[in-house]
Write an enzyme that holds these catalytic residues in place. Structure first.
Site, mmCIF file in Angstrom:
data_model
loop_
_atom_site.group_PDB
_atom_site.id
_atom_site.type_symbol
_atom_site.label_atom_id
_atom_site.label_comp_id
_atom_site.label_asym_id
_atom_site.label_seq_id
_atom_site.Cartn_x
_atom_site.Cartn_y
_atom_site.Cartn_z
ATOM 1 N N VAL A 184 0.825 -1.201 0.000
ATOM 2 C CA VAL A 184 0.000 0.000 0.000
ATOM 3 C C VAL A 184 0.868 1.263 0.000
ATOM 4 O O VAL A 184 0.630 2.201 -0.767
ATOM 5 C CB VAL A 184 -0.941 0.006 1.227
ATOM 6 C CG1 VAL A 184 -2.033 1.015 1.025
ATOM 7 C CG2 VAL A 184 -1.536 -1.367 1.438
ATOM 8 N N ILE A 272 8.691 -2.154 2.619
ATOM 9 C CA ILE A 272 8.463 -3.609 2.615
ATOM 10 C C ILE A 272 7.637 -4.068 3.815
ATOM 11 O O ILE A 272 7.614 -5.233 4.152
ATOM 12 C CB ILE A 272 9.804 -4.379 2.568
ATOM 13 C CG1 ILE A 272 10.673 -4.027 3.788
ATOM 14 C CG2 ILE A 272 10.567 -4.095 1.282
ATOM 15 C CD1 ILE A 272 11.734 -5.067 4.084
ATOM 16 N N ALA A 321 -5.454 2.267 10.645
ATOM 17 C CA ALA A 321 -5.863 3.230 11.667
ATOM 18 C C ALA A 321 -7.250 2.907 12.215
ATOM 19 O O ALA A 321 -7.480 2.993 13.424
ATOM 20 C CB ALA A 321 -5.851 4.635 11.071
ATOM 21 N N HIS A 445 -29.681 8.602 -8.193
ATOM 22 C CA HIS A 445 -29.180 8.698 -9.569
ATOM 23 C C HIS A 445 -28.928 10.166 -9.902
ATOM 24 O O HIS A 445 -29.756 11.015 -9.560
ATOM 25 C CB HIS A 445 -30.221 8.132 -10.538
ATOM 26 C CG HIS A 445 -29.827 8.325 -11.972
ATOM 27 N ND1 HIS A 445 -28.879 7.532 -12.584
ATOM 28 C CD2 HIS A 445 -30.235 9.238 -12.909
ATOM 29 C CE1 HIS A 445 -28.725 7.933 -13.839
ATOM 30 N NE2 HIS A 445 -29.536 8.975 -14.065
HETATM 31 P P1 FAD Z 1 0.689 4.727 15.903
HETATM 32 O O1 FAD Z 1 -0.163 5.588 15.065
HETATM 33 O O2 FAD Z 1 1.989 4.272 15.341
HETATM 34 O O3 FAD Z 1 0.910 5.533 17.253
HETATM 35 C C1 FAD Z 1 1.741 5.085 18.254
HETATM 36 C C2 FAD Z 1 2.267 6.287 19.027
HETATM 37 O O4 FAD Z 1 2.908 5.804 20.195
HETATM 38 C C3 FAD Z 1 3.308 7.109 18.290
HETATM 39 O O5 FAD Z 1 2.906 8.458 18.224
HETATM 40 C C4 FAD Z 1 4.583 6.970 19.117
HETATM 41 O O6 FAD Z 1 5.349 8.152 19.171
HETATM 42 C C5 FAD Z 1 4.018 6.624 20.476
HETATM 43 N N1 FAD Z 1 4.921 5.853 21.333
HETATM 44 C C6 FAD Z 1 5.553 4.681 21.028
HETATM 45 N N2 FAD Z 1 6.250 4.234 22.087
HETATM 46 C C7 FAD Z 1 6.053 5.143 23.068
HETATM 47 C C8 FAD Z 1 6.503 5.237 24.410
HETATM 48 N N3 FAD Z 1 7.277 4.300 24.950
HETATM 49 N N4 FAD Z 1 6.131 6.325 25.131
HETATM 50 C C9 FAD Z 1 5.337 7.302 24.590
HETATM 51 N N5 FAD Z 1 4.878 7.237 23.346
HETATM 52 C C10 FAD Z 1 5.214 6.182 22.599
HETATM 53 N N6 FAD Z 1 -3.855 3.308 7.852
HETATM 54 C C11 FAD Z 1 -5.107 3.490 7.392
HETATM 55 O O7 FAD Z 1 -6.047 2.930 7.962
HETATM 56 N N7 FAD Z 1 -5.356 4.291 6.309
HETATM 57 C C12 FAD Z 1 -4.370 4.915 5.641
HETATM 58 O O8 FAD Z 1 -4.631 5.617 4.671
HETATM 59 C C13 FAD Z 1 -3.042 4.736 6.097
HETATM 60 N N8 FAD Z 1 -2.015 5.349 5.467
HETATM 61 C C14 FAD Z 1 -0.747 5.187 5.943
HETATM 62 C C15 FAD Z 1 0.293 5.812 5.255
HETATM 63 C C16 FAD Z 1 1.598 5.673 5.711
HETATM 64 C C17 FAD Z 1 2.715 6.364 4.971
HETATM 65 C C18 FAD Z 1 1.860 4.911 6.876
HETATM 66 C C19 FAD Z 1 3.253 4.773 7.406
HETATM 67 C C20 FAD Z 1 0.833 4.274 7.555
HETATM 68 C C21 FAD Z 1 -0.481 4.395 7.091
HETATM 69 N N9 FAD Z 1 -1.551 3.767 7.709
HETATM 70 C C22 FAD Z 1 -2.821 3.916 7.227
HETATM 71 C C23 FAD Z 1 -1.353 2.922 8.906
HETATM 72 C C24 FAD Z 1 -1.720 3.713 10.176
HETATM 73 O O9 FAD Z 1 -0.924 4.866 10.256
HETATM 74 C C25 FAD Z 1 -1.503 2.831 11.410
HETATM 75 O O10 FAD Z 1 -2.205 1.616 11.251
HETATM 76 C C26 FAD Z 1 -1.995 3.536 12.663
HETATM 77 O O11 FAD Z 1 -1.339 4.763 12.844
HETATM 78 C C27 FAD Z 1 -1.787 2.642 13.894
HETATM 79 O O12 FAD Z 1 -2.218 3.309 15.035
HETATM 80 P P2 FAD Z 1 -1.586 2.985 16.465
HETATM 81 O O13 FAD Z 1 -2.299 3.873 17.421
HETATM 82 O O14 FAD Z 1 -1.599 1.538 16.705
HETATM 83 O O15 FAD Z 1 -0.056 3.394 16.375
HETATM 84 P P1 NAD Z 2 2.744 -3.992 2.917
HETATM 85 O O1 NAD Z 2 2.795 -5.177 3.776
HETATM 86 O O2 NAD Z 2 1.419 -3.451 2.469
HETATM 87 O O3 NAD Z 2 3.563 -4.272 1.579
HETATM 88 C C1 NAD Z 2 4.909 -4.619 1.574
HETATM 89 C C2 NAD Z 2 5.261 -5.230 0.231
HETATM 90 O O4 NAD Z 2 6.647 -5.420 0.188
HETATM 91 C C3 NAD Z 2 4.604 -6.587 0.014
HETATM 92 O O5 NAD Z 2 4.063 -6.620 -1.278
HETATM 93 C C4 NAD Z 2 5.771 -7.556 0.165
HETATM 94 O O6 NAD Z 2 5.624 -8.739 -0.586
HETATM 95 C C5 NAD Z 2 6.918 -6.704 -0.338
HETATM 96 N N1 NAD Z 2 8.244 -7.097 0.149
HETATM 97 C C6 NAD Z 2 8.578 -7.570 1.375
HETATM 98 N N2 NAD Z 2 9.913 -7.787 1.434
HETATM 99 C C7 NAD Z 2 10.418 -7.425 0.227
HETATM 100 C C8 NAD Z 2 11.723 -7.407 -0.316
HETATM 101 N N3 NAD Z 2 12.774 -7.782 0.403
HETATM 102 N N4 NAD Z 2 11.891 -6.976 -1.580
HETATM 103 C C9 NAD Z 2 10.801 -6.579 -2.335
HETATM 104 N N5 NAD Z 2 9.549 -6.578 -1.856
HETATM 105 C C10 NAD Z 2 9.359 -6.989 -0.589
HETATM 106 O O7 NAD Z 2 3.594 -2.879 3.673
HETATM 107 P P2 NAD Z 2 3.731 -1.325 3.437
HETATM 108 O O8 NAD Z 2 3.300 -0.933 2.082
HETATM 109 O O9 NAD Z 2 5.102 -0.993 3.894
HETATM 110 O O10 NAD Z 2 2.684 -0.742 4.476
HETATM 111 C C11 NAD Z 2 2.811 -1.024 5.881
HETATM 112 C C12 NAD Z 2 1.493 -0.983 6.568
HETATM 113 O O11 NAD Z 2 0.924 0.307 6.540
HETATM 114 C C13 NAD Z 2 0.518 -1.921 5.908
HETATM 115 O O12 NAD Z 2 0.123 -2.874 6.855
HETATM 116 C C14 NAD Z 2 -0.628 -1.089 5.497
HETATM 117 O O13 NAD Z 2 -1.846 -1.672 5.876
HETATM 118 C C15 NAD Z 2 -0.444 0.233 6.231
HETATM 119 N N6 NAD Z 2 -0.834 1.286 5.282
HETATM 120 C C16 NAD Z 2 -2.142 1.399 4.951
HETATM 121 C C17 NAD Z 2 -2.536 2.330 4.023
HETATM 122 C C18 NAD Z 2 -3.969 2.423 3.646
HETATM 123 O O14 NAD Z 2 -4.806 1.873 4.348
HETATM 124 N N7 NAD Z 2 -4.318 3.102 2.569
HETATM 125 C C19 NAD Z 2 -1.603 3.163 3.427
HETATM 126 C C20 NAD Z 2 -0.274 3.006 3.785
HETATM 127 C C21 NAD Z 2 0.091 2.070 4.730
#
Ligand code: FAD
Ligand code: NAD
Length: 466
Positions: A184, A272, A321, A445
Site C-alpha cells: 500500500v 516492505i 488506523a 441517480h
Molecule cells: P501509531 O499511530 O503508530 O501511534 C503510536 C504512538 O505511540 C506514536 O505516536 C509513538 O510516538 C508513540 N509511542 C511509542 N512508544 C512510546 C513510548 N514508549 N512512550 C510514549 N509514546 C510512545 N492506515 C489506514 O487505515 N489508512 C491509511 O490511509 C493509512 N495510510 C498510511 C500511510 C503511511 C505512509 C503509513 C506509514 C501508515 C499508514 N496507515 C494507514 C497505517 C496507520 O498509520 C496505522 O495503522 C496507525 O497509525 C496505527 O495506530 P496505532 O495507534 O496503533 O499506532
Molecule cells: P505492505 O505489507 O502493504 O507491503 C509490503 C510489500 O513489500 C509486500 O508486497 C511484500 O511482498 C513486499 N516485500 C517484502 N519484502 C520485500 C523485499 N525484500 N523486496 C521486495 N519486496 C518486498 O507494507 P507497506 O506498504 O510498507 O505498508 C505497511 C502498513 O501500513 C501496511 O500494513 C498497510 O496496511 C499500512 N498502510 C495502509 C494504508 C492504507 O490503508 N491506505 C496506506 C499506507 C500504509
C-alpha cells in the site's frame, strides 16, 4: 503519586480513541506520548500527510495530462512543491491540534514524554527535558504502534534512501525513484511522485502486487498503474544498495534465480512493511514477551498480564488506523465493564490511488480455499452513467455472496471514490445483509453508488444496466 484508572502509552489512533472513550465513560485517563504532537503515525507521518499529497498530486496530474484539456479547461500548471508540502504540514498541524482539543473536551490528560512500564500498574515517563516521573494506574494500555521494517543491505540514510516518512517530504521531484515493495505505501507514494513527474519503478519480491487483495482486483490495479507509467519488476529482490552521492545503485536479482541487474535511481523508497514498536517499553518488568515479529499477542486486548492491555499496530491484525481505533474503543469498554467488541471479519481496506481500491470481507481465493460455494455479481464503472460522464470508467464492483443463503461474504472494488462507498457494504454486512438487500435498496441517480447496486443485482443475474 498520581493515580489513574487507565494510562495509555501511545497517542496514535489506537491510543487517542481509547482515551476519548475512557473520558466519555468517566474514567480518570492519561495518554503518554513522546512525539511533540498527538495523532501517532497516522496523523503525523502516515494516513493524513499521504492523503494530502495524493489529493494535490492527483489534481496536478489532471491538469498536466489530457484530463483537464478533455473537459475544455486549458491551463499551463506549474508545480510549486514547497507550497504542496506546506499545505500538507498545515493540515497535519490542524489535525494534531484537533486531538489536543478533543483531549481537553473529554478530560484526557496528555503526559508528554516517553513511557516505560515498571512492574504492574506503574509507568515511568521521561519528560522532554529528561526528568523522570512515576505514575500509577489500575490499567495500562499499550498502543505504541509500529515503525518501518528495515531491509538488510539497503540502509535508509534519510537522504537518497528513504522510508515512508522521508518519501512524504522529498526536497525535489526525483527524476527516477525505485520503490521496494508493491504494497500500500509503495503504490500510494509511488503514485504521488509519478504524478509529479518521476519515473517510478516498483520492485516486488512476490509475483503479484498488493498481496492479500483479491487477485482479479490486483491485476486490474496493476494494469491501471502501468498505464500511468509505473514500471513493475515482480518476483525480484533487492540484494544491495550503493550510495553514489546524488544517485543510488541497487542490485536486483530474480527471486527464482538468474542474473542480477543494477538499477540506478536518484531516490529509493523502502516500503516492505512495518513492524511493531516496543523499544524501551519495559515489557520484561511485567513478563510480556513479544513474538518473533515483535507482536504482542492478545486475547480480547488482554496481554495475559493482569491490568495490561494492548491495541493497534503493536498487536496482531491489519496495521490500519480504523482497526486500531476500533480496538482502542472496545478495549476501554471492556475495562469499564461494557461489552467491547471488534468484528475482524469486516475491517475494510482502501488504497487511495486513482483509481481507488476498496475491499471488505473474503476474497474469492479465500472462499475457494475454505470450500464455500459462492455467487459473483460484477458491474463495470464504464457502464455507470456518473462515472462515464466524469470520464472515470475504469474498474468494477464485485460482490461475492453465499450460493445458498445470499449473505454477502466479500466485496472488492476498483474505481472512482470506492474508498468512501465501501462503507455501504460494511453496514450491509454488519447487519448480516444479503445481496438482494442491496439490490432492492433505492440508490440516488446519477451516482457512482449505483454501480454497487447493479453489482448486487448481478448475484442473481438481473443486472439491468450492463
Ligand atoms: P501509531 O499511530 O503508530 O501511534 C503510536 C504512538 O505511540 C506514536 O505516536 C509513538 O510516538 C508513540 N509511542 C511509542 N512508544 C512510546 C513510548 N514508549 N512512550 C510514549 N509514546 C510512545 N492506515 C489506514 O487505515 N489508512 C491509511 O490511509 C493509512 N495510510 C498510511 C500511510 C503511511 C505512509 C503509513 C506509514 C501508515 C499508514 N496507515 C494507514 C497505517 C496507520 O498509520 C496505522 O495503522 C496507525 O497509525 C496505527 O495506530 P496505532 O495507534 O496503533 O499506532
Ligand atoms: P505492505 O505489507 O502493504 O507491503 C509490503 C510489500 O513489500 C509486500 O508486497 C511484500 O511482498 C513486499 N516485500 C517484502 N519484502 C520485500 C523485499 N525484500 N523486496 C521486495 N519486496 C518486498 O507494507 P507497506 O506498504 O510498507 O505498508 C505497511 C502498513 O501500513 C501496511 O500494513 C498497510 O496496511 C499500512 N498502510 C495502509 C494504508 C492504507 O490503508 N491506505 C496506506 C499506507 C500504509
Amino acid at each position: 503519586m498520581a493515580q489513574y484508572d487507565v494510562i495509555i502509552i501511545g497517542g496514535g489512533p489506537g491510543g487517542y480513541n481509547a482515551a476519548i472513550r475512557a473520558g466519555q465513560l468517566g474514567l480518570k485517563v492519561a495518554v503518554v506520548e513522546g512525539r511533540e504532537t498527538l495523532g501517532g503515525t497516522c496523523l503525523n507521518v502516515g494516513c493524513m500527510p499521504s492523503k494530502a499529497l495524493l489529493h494535490a498530486s492527483e489534481l496536478y496530474a489532471a491538469a498536466t495530462g489530457d484530463e483537464f484539456a478533455k473537459l475544455g479547461i486549458e491551463v499551463k500548471p506549474k508545480l510549486n512543491l514547497a507550497q504542496m508540502m506546506a499545505q500538507k504540514s498545515e493540515s497535519v498541524t490542524a489535525l494534531t491540534k484537533g486531538i489536543e482539543f478533543l483531549f481537553k473536551k473529554n478530560k484526557v490528560e496528555w503526559i508528554k514524554g516517553w513511557g516505560r512500564i515498571d512492574g504492574p500498574g506503574k509507568v515511568i515517563v521521561t519528560a522532554p527535558h529528561g526528568a523522570e516521573m512515576t505514575y500509577e494506574a489500575k490499567n495500562i494500555i499499550i498502543a505504541t504502534g509500529s515503525e518501518p521494517t528495515p531491509l538488510p543491505g539497503v540502509e535508509v540514510d534519510h537522504k537518497r534512501i528513504v522510508d515512508s516518512t522521508g518519501a512524504l517530504a522529498l526536497p525535489e521531484v526525483p527524476k527516477s525513484l525505485v520503490v521496494i515493495g508493491a504494497g500500500v505505501i509503495g503504490l500510494e507514494l509511488g503514485s504521488v511522485w509519478r504524478r509529479l513527474g518521476a519515473e517510478v519503478t516498483v520492485v516486488e519480491f512476490l509475483d503479484r502486487i498488493v498481496p492479500g487483495i483479491d487477485e482479479e482486483t490486483a491485476k486490474t490495479f496493476q494494469r491501471s498503474l502501468t498505464k500511468q507509467g509505473i514500471k513493475f519488476k515482480l518476483g525480484s529482490k533487492v540484494t544491495g544498495a550503493k550510495s553514489m552521492g546524488k544517485a543510488v545503485e541497487l542490485t536486483v536479482e530474480p527471486v527464482a534465480g538468474g542474473e542480477a541487474e543494477v538499477l540506478t535511481a536518484d531516490y529509493v523508497l523502502v516500503a516492505i512493511g512495518r513492524r511493531p514498536y516496543t523499544k524501551g517499553l519495559g515489557l520484561e518488568t511485567v513478563g510480556i514477551t513479544p513474538d518473533k515479529r515483535g507482536v504482542i499477542a492478545n486475547d480480547h486486548f488482554k496481554t495475559g498480564v493482569g491490568g495490561v492491555w494492548v491495541v493497534g499496530d503493536v498487536t496482531s491484525g491489519p496495521m490500519l488506523a480504523h482497526k486500531a481505533e476500533d480496538e482502542g474503543v472496545a478495549c476501554v469498554e471492556l475495562i469499564a465493564g461494557k461489552a467491547g467488541h471488534v468484528n475482524y471479519g469486516l475491517i475494510p481496506g482502501v488504497i487511495y490511488t486513482a483509481p481507488e481500491v476498496a475491499t471488505v470481507g473474503k476474497t474469492e481465493e479465500e472462499l475457494k480455499a475454505e470450500g464455500v460455494a459462492y455467487k459473483v455479481g460484477k458491474f463495470p464503472f464504464s457502464a455507470n452513467s456518473r462515472a462515464k460522464i466524469n470520464h472515470e470508467g475504469e474498474g468494477f464492483v464485485k460482490v461475492l455472496a453465499d450460493a445458498k443463503t445470499d449473505r454477502i461474504l466479500g466485496v472488492h472494488m476498483i474505481g472512482p471514490n470506492v474508498g468512501d462507498m465501501i462503507a455501504e457494504y460494511c453496514v450491509a454486512m454488519e447487519f448480516g445483509g444479503a445481496s438482494e438487500d442491496v439490490a432492492r435498496t433505492c440508490h440516488p441517480h446519477p451516482t457512482r453508488s449505483e454501480a454497487l447496486r447493479q453489482a448486487a443485482m448481478g448475484v442473481e443475474g438481473w443486472t439491468m444496466q450492463a
